[in-house]
Write a protein that holds these residues in place. Structure first.
Motif, PDB file in Angstrom:
ATOM      1  N   PRO B 109      56.628  -2.289  -8.892  1.00 33.23           N
ATOM      2  CA  PRO B 109      57.437  -1.821  -7.762  1.00 33.23           C
ATOM      3  C   PRO B 109      56.642  -1.735  -6.461  1.00 33.23           C
ATOM      4  N   VAL B 110      55.349  -1.401  -6.545  1.00 36.54           N
ATOM      5  CA  VAL B 110      54.539  -1.342  -5.325  1.00 36.54           C
ATOM      6  C   VAL B 110      54.443  -2.740  -4.720  1.00 36.54           C
ATOM      7  N   ALA B 111      54.231  -3.738  -5.567  1.00 37.23           N
ATOM      8  CA  ALA B 111      54.185  -5.126  -5.097  1.00 37.23           C
ATOM      9  C   ALA B 111      55.533  -5.508  -4.487  1.00 37.23           C
ATOM     10  N   ALA B 123      65.243   0.068  -3.365  1.00 37.80           N
ATOM     11  CA  ALA B 123      65.295   0.222  -4.822  1.00 37.80           C
ATOM     12  C   ALA B 123      63.877   0.267  -5.397  1.00 37.80           C
ATOM     13  N   ALA B 124      63.003  -0.619  -4.882  1.00 34.24           N
ATOM     14  CA  ALA B 124      61.625  -0.645  -5.365  1.00 34.24           C
ATOM     15  C   ALA B 124      60.920   0.666  -5.038  1.00 34.24           C
ATOM     16  N   LEU B 125      61.166   1.174  -3.842  1.00 37.28           N
ATOM     17  CA  LEU B 125      60.541   2.433  -3.428  1.00 37.28           C
ATOM     18  C   LEU B 125      61.008   3.587  -4.316  1.00 37.28           C
ATOM     19  N   ALA B 126      62.294   3.605  -4.637  1.00 38.75           N
ATOM     20  CA  ALA B 126      62.841   4.658  -5.495  1.00 38.75           C
ATOM     21  C   ALA B 126      62.190   4.612  -6.875  1.00 38.75           C
ATOM     22  N   GLN B 127      62.034   3.398  -7.411  1.00 38.43           N
ATOM     23  CA  GLN B 127      61.392   3.242  -8.720  1.00 38.43           C
ATOM     24  C   GLN B 127      59.942   3.726  -8.644  1.00 38.43           C
ATOM     25  N   HIS B 128      59.271   3.384  -7.549  1.00 37.70           N
ATOM     26  CA  HIS B 128      57.883   3.809  -7.360  1.00 37.70           C
ATOM     27  C   HIS B 128      57.778   5.339  -7.393  1.00 37.70           C
ATOM     28  N   LEU B 164      47.225   2.051  -1.532  1.00 39.21           N
ATOM     29  CA  LEU B 164      48.464   2.750  -1.163  1.00 39.21           C
ATOM     30  C   LEU B 164      48.523   2.913   0.361  1.00 39.21           C
ATOM     31  N   SER B 165      47.406   3.336   0.960  1.00 36.37           N
ATOM     32  CA  SER B 165      47.444   3.546   2.413  1.00 36.37           C
ATOM     33  C   SER B 165      47.502   2.215   3.169  1.00 36.37           C
ATOM     34  N   VAL B 166      46.938   1.162   2.601  1.00 41.12           N
ATOM     35  CA  VAL B 166      47.040  -0.164   3.218  1.00 41.12           C
ATOM     36  C   VAL B 166      48.506  -0.610   3.211  1.00 41.12           C
ATOM     37  N   MET B 167      49.182  -0.432   2.052  1.00 42.05           N
ATOM     38  CA  MET B 167      50.601  -0.797   1.942  1.00 42.05           C
ATOM     39  C   MET B 167      51.446   0.033   2.908  1.00 42.05           C
ATOM     40  N   GLU B 168      51.080   1.327   3.042  1.00 39.37           N
ATOM     41  CA  GLU B 168      51.812   2.197   3.960  1.00 39.37           C
ATOM     42  C   GLU B 168      51.700   1.659   5.380  1.00 39.37           C
ATOM     43  N   GLU B 169      50.503   1.228   5.755  1.00 47.01           N
ATOM     44  CA  GLU B 169      50.301   0.712   7.105  1.00 47.01           C
ATOM     45  C   GLU B 169      51.087  -0.577   7.316  1.00 47.01           C
ATOM     46  N   LYS B 174      56.243   5.536   3.423  1.00 43.05           N
ATOM     47  CA  LYS B 174      55.344   6.491   2.759  1.00 43.05           C
ATOM     48  C   LYS B 174      55.361   6.215   1.252  1.00 43.05           C
ATOM     49  N   LEU B 175      54.169   6.005   0.683  1.00 45.65           N
ATOM     50  CA  LEU B 175      54.111   5.734  -0.749  1.00 45.65           C
ATOM     51  C   LEU B 175      53.590   6.909  -1.553  1.00 45.65           C
ATOM     52  N   THR B 176      53.052   7.904  -0.847  1.00 49.26           N
ATOM     53  CA  THR B 176      52.668   9.118  -1.542  1.00 49.26           C
ATOM     54  C   THR B 176      52.893  10.292  -0.606  1.00 49.26           C
ATOM     55  N   ASP B 177      52.794  11.480  -1.142  1.00 51.49           N
ATOM     56  CA  ASP B 177      53.153  12.672  -0.383  1.00 51.49           C
ATOM     57  C   ASP B 177      52.378  13.860  -0.936  1.00 51.49           C
ATOM     58  N   ALA B 178      51.573  14.491  -0.076  1.00 50.31           N
ATOM     59  CA  ALA B 178      50.731  15.596  -0.538  1.00 50.31           C
ATOM     60  C   ALA B 178      51.543  16.764  -1.068  1.00 50.31           C
ATOM     61  N   GLU B 179      52.754  16.954  -0.497  1.00 44.81           N
ATOM     62  CA  GLU B 179      53.577  18.075  -0.968  1.00 44.81           C
ATOM     63  C   GLU B 179      54.268  17.761  -2.284  1.00 44.81           C
TER      64      GLU B 179
END
Lengths: 231, 228
Positions: B109-111, B123-128, B164-169, B174-179
């Motif tokens: 899903p990240v790909a 849909a891919a983001l939701a699966q991720h 993850l941060s490269v993909m975000e850029e 947003k692919l991750t979330d500290a909260e």
């Protein structure tokens, strides 16, 4: 070890479950088998494999282990008094693991596809890829067996179990699609190995009869068609 | 015989990085061979005829392919600490399970997020995010997947710590979330802080450009396919 210490959640037609059964037989482990229904999964299954909700799941001393290849390796590492499943040499182990991943990730999905493919052209295309894969596996067999009868050498081993567990469905799909995939001409090593494997003590009675699988495939296909039919 | 260890890699692929981390952890000396996947060397094709990919480890002339298979080979051949896989069979099974989950479920899903847009990307983001919830649960209360030190599963997930941060850029998503994923966020930091990890990332700007170009190319191909 008490029988209740080892429980296998499985389903009779699943080759992945069959793998674990064969490994348990090889190690002479007493276990309890719980048959799971695809459309009515037990509480125990859902609790033991929340991530995938699939069989096989091995429950040993109340701890669940999932994923057939991982379960087989676990059995090998815990029941060390029984015959070894993985080879002892690290390079041979890597070779066995490589081909196990190939069979699961690349080869079997094609077999599944062929089972439900209609049309001679489409079937021919997939069976061509399957046969190419079988040629690779024939080469692997020659290398791994080192002149003996199994991928594992003189005795059944990891790759025998992993690839061999698909032989039931292989024969069923050959019947359904009306073509031969493993034959004495192109893959003589595999053809002889397949017979040897299926008549092995630890395997007999585990892999379902071809006709039973063909019947099941028909039922599944009919169900899928009914589900996707226009309402 | 003197030990001869060669690693075929590309400058950017995260899979050979797994092998580099493992070898540096164990203090194994090796020779690096850089491949250009658009122009594969004869040697690579000879050593990995089935997949024609990196990484390939060649140990005293014998090739091993597939990163997770190579990691287990390394652990079994160079038995000096640190052990990549734990000794307890149940813990080993868990490490293998989560590494498999990474490659089979988390990566695709990240790909997909990288190379799609619109509904497909949603849909891919939701699966991720569903996958991240699973990983979060597994990491709760642990510093690393392996416990106090990095192990097999940490190495498998290690790509997340920079990609993850490269993909975000590249995607603006947003692919991750500290909260939402505190355990993962802590793990990303702890993993990145390990000195040998820090020292071996590919150059970030180059990665961003590469993935940006890759995304654009794939989106263009997709547009072409639908307009036919």
């Amino acid at each position: 070890m008490a029988k209740s210490d080892v429980k296998l959640l499985g389903a009779w037609p699943s080759p992945f479950v069959n793998r674990v059964q064969i490994a348990l037989n090889l190690k002479s482990v007493d276990y309890e088998f719980q048959e799971e229904k695809f459309d009515n999964k037990s509480e125990l299954l859902l609790k033991s494999n929340p991530v995938h909700k699939k069989v096989p799941v091995l429950i040993h001393n109340d701890k669940p282990i999932c994923e057939s290849l991982i379960i087989v390796q676990y059995l090998d590492e815990v029941w060390t008094s029984g015959p070894s499943i993985l080879p002892s040499d690290p390079y041979d182990r890597a070779t066995a693991r490589f081909w196990a991943a190939y069979v699961d990730d690349k080869w079997f999905p094609l077999l599944k596809e062929l089972r439900t493919t209609e049309g001679e052209e489409a079937k021919a295309e997939i069976s061509k890829k399957l046969k190419e894969g079988l040629v690779l596996l024939e080469e692997a067999f020659i290398k791994c067996s080192k002149g003996k009868g199994f991928f594992g050498g003189e005795r059944i081993g990891y790759l025998d179990i992993v690839f061999g567990s698909f032989l039931g469905w292989l024969k069923a799909v050959e019947k359904i699609a009306g073509l031969k995939l493993v034959g004495e001409l192109v893959t003589p090593g595999l053809a002889a190995w397949a017979e040897r494997f299926c008549s092995h003590e630890a395997v007999k009675g585990v892999i379902p009869e071809t006709d039973r699988l063909v019947e099941l495939a028909k039922i599944i296909q009919a169900r899928l068609k009914a589900q996707s039919a226009p309402k | 015989m003197a030990e001869e260890v060669k690693l075929f890699r590309t400058w950017s692929s995260p899979f050979p990085l797994r092998i580099i981390w493992a070898m540096k952890l164990k203090g194994i000396e090796y020779e690096t061979i850089f491949e250009d996947l658009s122009n594969k060397s004869h040697l690579l094709l000879h050593y990995n005829p089935v997949y024609k990919k990196v990484p390939v480890l060649v140990h005293n002339g014998k090739p091993i392919s597939e990163s997770l298979v190579i990691l287990e080979y390394i652990d079994e051949t160079w038995k000096q600490p640190p052990l990549l896989l734990p000794e307890d069979p149940y813990e080993r099974a868990m490490a293998r399970f989560w590494a498999k989950f990474c490659d089979e479920k988390v990566l695709p899903p990240v790909a997909d997020v990288l190379v799609t847009q619109g509904k497909e990307q949603e849909a891919a983001l939701a699966q991720h995010m569903e996958n991240m919830k699973r990983v979060e649960e597994e990491l709760k209360g642990k510093k690393f997947f392996g416990g106090e030190a990095i192990g097999f599963a940490d190495i498998a997930y290690g790509w997340m710590a920079n990609l993850l941060s490269v993909m975000e850029e590249v995607t603006g998503l947003k692919l991750t979330d500290a909260e939402a994923f505190p355990a993962i966020s802590t793990w990303l930091q702890s993993f990145s802080d390990v000195p040998l990890i820090k020292e071996n990332w590919p150059p970030r700007e180059k990665l961003v450009s590469k993935y940006q170009a890759f995304r654009e190319k794939r989106l263009a191909l997709a547009a072409e396919a639908t307009s036919k």
